[in-house]
Design an enzyme around this catalytic site. Structure first.
Site, PDB file in Angstrom:
ATOM      1  N   GLU A 159      69.659  51.247  45.680  1.00  0.00           N
ATOM      2  CA  GLU A 159      70.146  50.109  45.568  1.00  0.00           C
ATOM      3  C   GLU A 159      69.443  49.305  46.683  1.00  0.00           C
ATOM      4  O   GLU A 159      70.082  49.395  47.686  1.00  0.00           O
ATOM      5  CB  GLU A 159      71.795  50.393  45.558  1.00  0.00           C
ATOM      6  CG  GLU A 159      72.310  49.129  45.078  1.00  0.00           C
ATOM      7  CD  GLU A 159      72.423  47.838  46.114  1.00  0.00           C
ATOM      8  OE1 GLU A 159      71.282  47.393  46.287  1.00  0.00           O
ATOM      9  OE2 GLU A 159      73.395  47.795  46.703  1.00  0.00           O
ATOM     10  N   GLU A 212      65.390  41.259  52.672  1.00  0.00           N
ATOM     11  CA  GLU A 212      65.409  42.354  53.495  1.00  0.00           C
ATOM     12  C   GLU A 212      64.087  43.227  53.194  1.00  0.00           C
ATOM     13  O   GLU A 212      63.770  44.063  54.143  1.00  0.00           O
ATOM     14  CB  GLU A 212      66.691  43.400  53.251  1.00  0.00           C
ATOM     15  CG  GLU A 212      67.818  42.827  53.573  1.00  0.00           C
ATOM     16  CD  GLU A 212      69.060  43.771  53.149  1.00  0.00           C
ATOM     17  OE1 GLU A 212      69.782  43.352  52.686  1.00  0.00           O
ATOM     18  OE2 GLU A 212      68.831  44.930  53.080  1.00  0.00           O
TER      19      GLU A 212
END
Ligand SMILES: N=C(N)NC/C=C/[C@H]1O[C@@H](n2cnc3c(N)ncnc32)[C@H](O)[C@@H]1O
Length: 417
Positions: free
Chosen positions: A195, A204
């Site tokens: 995930e 990110e």
């Protein structure tokens, strides 16, 4: 014998340098004496002629370049991935509590394991960035895989070990406290589940770790979960945001604070607003998919720049304040012909901890039903700060009732550098 200071003056003229810089974004020359370049290019700067313009070279071509677009080479940046800070934020429970509290997110992964439980029998699974290990525990408790490698780089892995024992999965689930890229594993895996999705899908850039581990440890024909991902966009109203952050300054207790509006514009609307809850009634058109990623074939180099075009027909008259983006991920079945599962983080689905991302334009635009809003969105990865990107939206408006009208604009939103 020259004094030290004199010798320094002779050898270090502050203008003449020969230093490598990296282009932070594209620059298209507007004159023959300028040098065009693309984000990520390495430029050799020979002279900082003045603050804003430098004389530089790229692949044998010379020209003036805007210094604002350049950054000293990556070696200058002690930690382009900011891993120290990144993994420490995941070392405490706060973010894990937020993710575990996100029912649609966590339940979707549980459903994926349950609906593939028979096919998972005897398989080897890697859970990349397992956090507290919830997906690994789903595998261990709801299916009978041969082994689950629960990989977690942050200190939360210490808790994951305890959770595996507490939930009686230690004979199937092995916790590896390591950056997944540095792992040495006993075998390749049949399934790579993770995930990894961040704001606007990619922020990110944990996805780079997932792709690198796929290339090294996923068996040929192995399954990626998620199997594919898509980014959606819609033109939208945002009256509340506009009134609270912009109109607010016009009449403050009978006083005029409107000279602060340009400051407010820069401070509140120059970057994307994440965790925005878009009301479906504020969608001015049917959303469209602007970017689709196949997780079995996507390459790390593809991540540098991803773009997609859009063409919206306004379906209800209103005010175009901006665009809202969100993502969906899809989980293909291990069974031939089995149905896929979807995690949709959009305004029409159950709200998740990501919610949506709002891109506010530099001014509201009245639009009528039948007007056309076309353009393109580009996600440009930051060549220096590798977990960051900028999102550029180019749009043009054509009015149904005024064929001569055509407004065309572009705006670049750093996320966050
Ligand atoms: N943003 C969303 N949705 N999820 C982020 C999920 C991030 C979790 O995965 C871990 N993680 C991230 N990258 C790696 C890596 N390369 N190797 C091992 N563990 C990693 C982080 O420490 C968090 O616990």
């Amino acid at each position: 014998m020259l004094e030290m200071s004199e010798s320094e003056n002779i050898h270090t003229n502050s203008n003449i340098i020969t230093q490598e810089f990296i282009a932070l974004e594209d620059f298209n020359a507007t004159g023959a004496e300028q040098l065009s370049f693309t984000a990520g290019d390495t430029l050799l700067v020979h002279e900082q002629v003045c603050t804003d313009w430098w004389w530089a070279e790229r692949s044998g071509c010379f020209g003036y370049v805007p210094s604002a677009f350049l950054h000293r080479g990556v070696e200058d940046v002690e930690d382009a991935w900011q891993d120290e800070e990144y993994f420490s934020t995941y070392g405490t429970l706060k973010l894990h509590l937020e993710m575990l509290s996100d029912r649609p997110r966590t339940e979707t992964y549980r459903q994926v394991i349950v609906s593939n439980s028979a096919a998972l029998r005897g398989k080897v699974v890697m859970d990349l960035g397992c956090g507290t290990g919830i997906i690994s525990l789903f595998c261990g408790r709801l299916a009978q895989p041969a082994a689950v490698y629960a990989v977690e780089a942050s200190s939360v892995a210490e808790h994951t070990e305890k959770l595996v024992k507490l939930n009686r999965c230690e004979d199937v689930v092995t916790v590896f406290r390591s950056r997944a890229e540095d792992l040495m594993l006993p075998s390749k895996v049949d399934v790579l589940v993770s995930e990894w999705m961040g704001n606007c899908l990619l922020f990110e850039f944990m996805v780079e770790s997932v792709l690198r581990v796929r290339d090294r440890w996923l068996k040929d024909g192995g399954m990626m979960w998620p199997s594919s991902a898509s980014l959606s966009l819609v033109p939208c109203q945002a009256h509340a945001d506009y009134s609270q952050k912009m109109e607010f300054w016009e009449n403050l207790y009978g006083l005029d604070f409107s000279c602060l509006q340009p400051v407010a514009q820069e401070e509140f609307f120059s970057k994307p607003k994440f965790s925005h809850q878009l009301d479906p009634d504020d969608c001015l058109s049917t959303p469209c998919n602007v970017i689709s990623l196949d997780m079995h074939t996507l390459s790390v180099s593809d991540l540098e720049k991803l773009s997609g075009e859009f063409r919206f027909t306004i379906e209800r008259s209103g005010t175009l304040h901006g665009f809202t983006a969100w993502f969906s991920t899809f989980f293909h079945s291990l069974d031939e012909g089995g149905s896929s599962l979807e995690l949709n983080t959009g305004p029409h689905a159950e709200s998740t901890h990501w919610k949506q991302t709002l891109f506010m334009l530099d001014g509201p635009i009245g639009v009528e039903e039948g007007d056309c809003v076309g353009g393109a969105i580009t996600l440009q990865r930051n060549p220096i700060w590798r977990r960051h990107m900028s999102i550029t939206i180019e749009w043009r408006i054509k009015r149904r009732n005024d064929p001569t009208f055509c407004e065309e604009k572009t705006k670049r939103f750093p996320m966050w550098r």
